[in-house]
Design an enzyme around this catalytic site. Structure first.
Site, short mmCIF file in Angstrom:
data_model
loop_
_atom_site.label_atom_id
_atom_site.label_comp_id
_atom_site.label_asym_id
_atom_site.label_seq_id
_atom_site.Cartn_x
_atom_site.Cartn_y
_atom_site.Cartn_z
N ALA A 28 55.18 -8.89 -26.83
CA ALA A 28 54.33 -7.70 -26.90
C ALA A 28 53.22 -7.76 -25.86
O ALA A 28 52.09 -7.36 -26.13
CB ALA A 28 53.74 -7.54 -28.30
N PHE A 35 42.14 -8.26 -2.61
CA PHE A 35 42.72 -9.40 -3.31
C PHE A 35 43.46 -10.27 -2.31
O PHE A 35 43.94 -9.79 -1.27
CB PHE A 35 43.68 -8.93 -4.41
CG PHE A 35 43.26 -9.35 -5.79
CD1 PHE A 35 42.21 -8.74 -6.42
CD2 PHE A 35 43.90 -10.38 -6.45
CE1 PHE A 35 41.79 -9.12 -7.69
CE2 PHE A 35 43.51 -10.78 -7.71
CZ PHE A 35 42.45 -10.15 -8.34
N GLN A 72 53.47 -21.26 -9.66
CA GLN A 72 52.23 -21.07 -8.90
C GLN A 72 51.04 -21.75 -9.57
O GLN A 72 50.87 -21.66 -10.79
CB GLN A 72 51.94 -19.57 -8.76
CG GLN A 72 50.69 -19.24 -7.98
CD GLN A 72 50.49 -17.75 -7.89
OE1 GLN A 72 49.89 -17.15 -8.77
NE2 GLN A 72 51.01 -17.15 -6.82
N HIS A 79 47.08 -21.46 -9.63
CA HIS A 79 45.99 -20.57 -9.26
C HIS A 79 44.84 -21.40 -8.70
O HIS A 79 44.51 -22.46 -9.24
CB HIS A 79 45.52 -19.79 -10.49
CG HIS A 79 44.67 -18.61 -10.18
ND1 HIS A 79 43.36 -18.73 -9.75
CD2 HIS A 79 44.91 -17.27 -10.24
CE1 HIS A 79 42.85 -17.52 -9.55
NE2 HIS A 79 43.77 -16.63 -9.84
N LEU A 86 41.28 -19.35 -16.60
CA LEU A 86 41.33 -18.55 -15.39
C LEU A 86 39.97 -17.98 -15.01
O LEU A 86 39.27 -17.37 -15.81
CB LEU A 86 42.31 -17.38 -15.59
CG LEU A 86 42.49 -16.44 -14.39
CD1 LEU A 86 43.11 -17.18 -13.22
CD2 LEU A 86 43.35 -15.24 -14.77
N GLU A 106 40.89 -14.09 -9.50
CA GLU A 106 40.83 -13.94 -8.05
C GLU A 106 39.92 -12.78 -7.65
O GLU A 106 39.47 -12.69 -6.51
CB GLU A 106 42.24 -13.72 -7.50
CG GLU A 106 42.33 -13.83 -6.00
CD GLU A 106 43.77 -13.90 -5.53
OE1 GLU A 106 44.04 -13.36 -4.45
OE2 GLU A 106 44.61 -14.48 -6.24
N ARG A 165 47.63 -17.34 -2.74
CA ARG A 165 47.25 -18.40 -3.67
C ARG A 165 47.83 -19.75 -3.33
O ARG A 165 47.17 -20.78 -3.52
CB ARG A 165 47.66 -17.99 -5.09
CG ARG A 165 46.84 -16.85 -5.64
CD ARG A 165 47.34 -16.38 -6.98
NE ARG A 165 46.47 -15.34 -7.51
CZ ARG A 165 46.72 -14.68 -8.62
NH1 ARG A 165 47.81 -14.94 -9.33
NH2 ARG A 165 45.88 -13.75 -9.04
N HIS A 207 49.64 -21.71 -13.36
CA HIS A 207 49.29 -20.34 -13.70
C HIS A 207 50.47 -19.40 -13.92
O HIS A 207 50.54 -18.71 -14.93
CB HIS A 207 48.42 -19.78 -12.57
CG HIS A 207 47.98 -18.37 -12.76
ND1 HIS A 207 47.19 -17.96 -13.83
CD2 HIS A 207 48.20 -17.26 -12.01
CE1 HIS A 207 46.95 -16.65 -13.72
NE2 HIS A 207 47.57 -16.20 -12.65
N ARG A 250 53.68 -15.58 -5.79
CA ARG A 250 53.24 -14.24 -6.18
C ARG A 250 51.86 -13.93 -5.63
O ARG A 250 50.96 -14.76 -5.69
CB ARG A 250 53.21 -14.11 -7.70
CG ARG A 250 52.64 -12.78 -8.16
CD ARG A 250 52.66 -12.65 -9.66
NE ARG A 250 51.74 -13.51 -10.38
CZ ARG A 250 50.42 -13.30 -10.47
NH1 ARG A 250 49.87 -12.27 -9.84
NH2 ARG A 250 49.66 -14.12 -11.17
N SER A 293 51.49 -9.12 -10.57
CA SER A 293 52.17 -9.50 -11.82
C SER A 293 52.02 -8.42 -12.89
O SER A 293 53.01 -8.02 -13.51
CB SER A 293 51.62 -10.82 -12.34
OG SER A 293 50.24 -10.71 -12.61
#
Length: 577
Positions: A13, A116, A236, A238, A248, A251, A282, A348, A390, A395
């Protein structure tokens, strides 16, 4: 065992699962299973935004976005999927706006956008603002929006259900079996279409930004059914996980202008990506950080660096990065309006996963043959939008675009599908026996200890920098852990909220896919994107411009196969930042 029937059953979900449920729910009867309450899904931790070339704050186009996505993924992404992503990102953004997503706004009232890492204009030559955001709570806002819209469509939610097996017969998915955590009872769900949207699997590492729920549950389900897993070696890290927890730090903090400093007070990214600095992709930034730490230039010679936002000013930080400010105060006792944030690379995101086509149908052979009625989207899936690395904010947009596509595809499929066939005890007996065998286990090994050793060894041997020696060590160690796992006992005899049982199920799956990651990484003798081999430091397009497919054989061994990358627009080039 209780039995349920729906046209469509979605497992998970987060953004992908809820978007699929919402769209399928417009014309079909939909049930959603989630092992946590939907608004606690890990998508809520996404902070920075979703990428779409709206051009609201400067020149942009989907072609620029496509080039950045292809190049950022080190040319391993399938360009037909990537083109679909960047094109559909624009109308999907406006659809979310019209549904009520409270985007941050420009003074003119347009959707605000921010820079970004890895996103540029004019085919990598200039700056761009492409991330559409809701302050730094973008995932949280999307999650709540899609949950309320799914409820509006009459979607039924089964909260705190952990799926234990798929029911696949003759290449057709007929449903699944799930454990209701609240009661300990098993339930069979029969459906014309099933979607897996179970999220990522970075909990296999010791330092991670992922929630405790991110144990990759969908991957062992399909591997057990004979479906391969694709590109699992690409995980990946981060660049900015809050030290020492790994939580986190978006970014967006660097997108808004944050600087990275080493222990000598040097803004070190100039040495690694002089033209893009902190806004390099990244994988580039994480390798730079780890190199600084490994060479003794961490803060006070330690295992962390500094992310400095103080020059942005308190007003800008509290307006655009309020959640970051709050998290850093709570978990590091640092006021980032006055002092730099201690950060380190953190596991990440998973670029690999369940292979699908452009309509999210799961591929039985990883190439063309589909499992009828089985779909996957979001981080657990690999349509190969991200290739080997990525880009930030791609994402949540992938989850929205492909969750939406999957929901539409399932609704269309079930309209032409036959009736939901009644199941009987034979269809669910194996799943029931497996769970009861776990409940009755005795043994001296501890799931907690094995999980900790798995996470520590994956961090040490399958981290940012890899070698054949370390990967071989991990492959061998995985066999030891799997043997010890057989001796883990369940001491809790209760049925309701038996977390000892659910954590044992999760751990079994983690061991399964972690072995696949290790074997796939050992085989890939090159460095590409997030997969960095010290013994093979160069990218090798002659031998390795191809996707890995890892099959779990009947005897438990892993067989590797490969398939070509779809390249229809941008040819591989040297990747400099």
């Amino acid at each position: 065992m209780e039995h349920h029937r729906h046209d469509v059953v979605v497992v998970g979900a987060g953004i992908a699962g809820l978007y699929a449920a919402m769209k399928a729910g417009e014309s079909a009867d939909v049930g959603v299973l989630s092992k946590v309450y939907p608004t606690r899904s890990h998508s809520g931790a996404a902070q920075g935004g979703s990428a779409a070339a709206l051009g609201n704050e400067g020149e942009d186009s989907w072609e620029y976005h496509l080039y950045d996505t292809v190049r950022g993924g080190d040319f391993l992404g399938d360009q037909d999927a990537q083109e679909l992503l960047v094109k559909e990102a624009i109308p999907v953004t406006y659809e979310m706006e019209h549904l009520g997503l409270p985007f941050s706004r420009t003074p003119e009232g347009k959707i605000a956008q921010r820079p970004f890492g890895g996103h540029f204009s004019k085919f990598g030559k200039g700056p761009v603002k492409r991330s559409c955001y809701v302050a730094d709570r973008s995932g949280h806002a999307q999650l709540h929006l899609l949950y309320e819209q799914s409820l509006k469509q009459g979607v039924r939610f089964y909260n705190e259900f952990l799926v234990t097996s798929l029911i696949i017969e003759g290449g057709v998915c007929r449903g699944l079996v799930a454990l209701e955590i609240r009661t300990g009872n098993l339930h069979a769900f029969w459906a014309r279409a099933v979607m897996l949207a179970t999220g990522g699997y970075a909990r296999a590492w010791r330092v991670t930004s992922n929630s405790h729920a991110n144990t990759g549950d969908g991957l062992p389900l399909v591997a057990k059914a004979g479906v391969p897993l694709e590109d699992m070696e690409f995980v990946q890290f981060h660049p900015t996980g809050l030290y020492p927890h790994g939580i986190l730090v978006s970014e967006a903090a660097r997108g808004e202008g944050g600087y990275l400093f080493n222990g000598e007070g040097v803004r070190f990214m100039e040495k690694y990506a002089a033209s893009k600095m902190e806004l390099a992709p990244r994988d580039v930034v994480s390798r730079a950080e780890q190199t600084e730490i490994d060479e003794g230039r961490g803060i006070d010679g330690g295992e962390y660096l500094n992310l400095d936002l103080t020059h942005l000013g308190a007003d800008a930080i509290l307006e655009r990065l309020p959640q970051i400010h709050e998290l850093v105060v709570k978990f590091a006792a640092v006021d980032c309006t006055k002092k730099p944030i201690p950060i380190q690379p953190t596991a990440h995101y998973s670029m690999g996963g369940i292979p699908t086509d452009l309509d999210t149908r799961v591929l039985l052979d990883g190439k063309k043959q589909v499992v009828e009625g089985l779909y996957a989207s979001g981080e657990c899936a690999c349509v190969s939008n991200h290739g080997a690395n990525r880009l930030g904010t791609n994402s949540t947009m992938e989850a929205a675009v492909f969750g939406r596509r999957g929901g539409i595809a399932m609704a269309k499929f079930v309209r032409g599908a036959g009736p939901i066939l009644p199941g009987d005890e034979r269809d669910t007996a194996a799943a029931e026996e497996e769970i009861e065998a776990l409940r009755s286990r005795t043994g001296r090994e501890s799931a907690k200890v094995i999980r900790a050793e798995l996470q520590a060894s994956m961090t040490e041997n399958v981290g940012i920098f890899r070698t054949a020696e370390k990967l071989q060590k991990q492959v061998k160690f995985m066999q030891t852990l799997k043997e010890r796992f057989k001796e883990v006992g369940v001491s809790d005899g209760s049925r309701a909220f038996n977390t000892e049982l659910t954590e044992l199920i999760e751990l079994g799956g983690m061991l399964d896919f972690s072995e696949i990651i290790s074997v796939s990484a050992l085989a890939r003798q090159e460095s590409r994107g997030a997969h960095s081999r010290k013994d093979y430091p160069k990218r090798d397009d002659v031998q390795w411009l191809r996707h890995t497919l890892a099959f779990r054989e009947a005897d438990g061994s892993i067989r590797l196969d490969y398939k070509p990358v779809v390249i229809n627009r941008f040819q591989p080039e040297e990747r400099k930042y």
